[in-house]
Enzyme design. Structure first.
Site, short mmCIF file in Angstrom:
data_model
loop_
_atom_site.label_atom_id
_atom_site.label_comp_id
_atom_site.label_asym_id
_atom_site.label_seq_id
_atom_site.Cartn_x
_atom_site.Cartn_y
_atom_site.Cartn_z
CB SER A 13 -1.02 -0.24 1.22
OG SER A 13 -1.56 -0.91 0.81
CG ASN A 15 -0.38 2.52 3.72
OD1 ASN A 15 0.80 2.71 3.47
ND2 ASN A 15 -1.19 2.65 4.48
CB SER A 266 3.98 -1.28 11.60
OG SER A 266 2.87 -0.70 11.98
CE LYS A 267 3.83 0.41 3.83
NZ LYS A 267 2.66 0.41 3.24
CB SER A 268 1.21 3.15 12.37
OG SER A 268 1.37 1.36 12.32
#
Length: 300
Positions: A13, A15, A266-268
């Site tokens: 993704s 994002n 994780s990206k977040s």
């Protein structure tokens, strides 16, 4: 008669920045595709238009090029194919297997908490830890549904899992496990543990689950190689494939790259990105070693 070459895909993704976990998945997919004389596709899962950007797409392509990964044909952007997902959703609606659901996430959590307080037992959760949808609006009269939708009430479209499974026999999927050369074994699918999953929302005509099975079918993907965290979701994908008459790929769920605290990257969470590692002077060979692969790809 010659068999068609296998088709693999990497589907991030756009994002946020790719991290080592993405590098492992991309390298494994690319390596298996090239070793088998097959195709390797890049898919950009950009249905979240609020967070996905062209800048992130370019960064993904730069990271893959840095790793020595080339893909066949132009990337498929999910945002350009909403009509494909809408058609699949409408087929399930016409079959009476999808209903508009009006409870918000907060209302679902509140329902689960009330259930615990009133009964002393926990309301069941899905494999991701979210409480199952209680289905309070599963049997609403059609006129009430239409009126609430016409009034602009927020809603999602959920699969009536009980009704879906009632018309199917036992489901399973072929999984090659931890080794790419292993014979595939059949694993029983258990979609019921997910309850009535979301297939689309009012403002987005698809969910990850619906989009991924439609894309894999339309792109002719024969082998789905992804992280072990998505192994439970394969049960949802199998029921959707069965309902929509879509082909079943062979699956391979590889181990995850974990952070120092034992959680998956994780990206977040802001885990170190490939771009940061590149800026620090690491080479593609360094990245391969960090994810447990040989420093150079095996010759084909």
């Amino acid at each position: 008669m010659n068999e068609s070459p296998p088709v693999y895909r990497f589907a991030p993704s756009p994002n946020g920045a790719l991290h080592l976990g993405h590098a492992l998945s991309a390298l494994v997919n690319h390596g298996l595709a090239r070793a088998a004389g097959g195709r390797f596709l890049l898919r950009l899962e950009d249905i979240d238009r609020a967070r996905c950007t062209i800048a992130h797409e370019r960064a993904i392509e730069d990271d893959l090029a840095f790793l020595g990964i080339a893909w066949d044909g132009p990337p498929r952007r999910q945002s350009e194919h909403f009509g494909d997902y809408r058609a699949a959703l409408e087929a399930l609606v016409d079959a009476g297997l999808v209903y508009p659901a009006f409870l918000s996430r907060g209302e679902i959590r509140a329902f689960a908490e009330r259930h615990r307080e009133e009964t002393g037992s926990a309301w069941p959760s899905d494999p991701d830890g979210a409480p199952l949808y209680p289905g309070l609006d599963r049997k609403l009269p059609e006129a009430e549904r239409a009126a609430r939708i016409a009034a602009g009430e927020p809603h999602a479209f959920r699969l009536d899992m009980g009704a879906a499974l009632a018309g199917l026999g036992p489901l399973s999927f072929a999984e090659t496990g931890a080794g790419s050369d292993e014979e595939a074994s059949e694993i029983a699918a258990d979609p019921a543990v997910w309850g009535d999953v979301v297939l689309a929302r009012r403002d987005v005509p698809t969910s990850y689950h619906l989009a991924v099975v439609v894309d894999d079918a339309l792109q002719g993907v024969t082998h789905v190689v992804r992280g072990r965290d998505l192994l439970p979701a394969t049960s949802v994908h199998r029921v959707l494939q069965a309902l929509l008459g879509l082909p079943q790929p062979v699956y391979h769920h590889h181990d995850l790259i974990l952070g120092p605290d034992g959680r998956k990257l994780s990206k977040s969470a802001g885990d170190t990105s490939l771009a940061e590692l590149r800026a620090a002077g690491l080479t593609a060979a360094d990245i391969r070693r960090m994810v447990g692969l040989p420093a150079t790809a095996e010759p084909v």
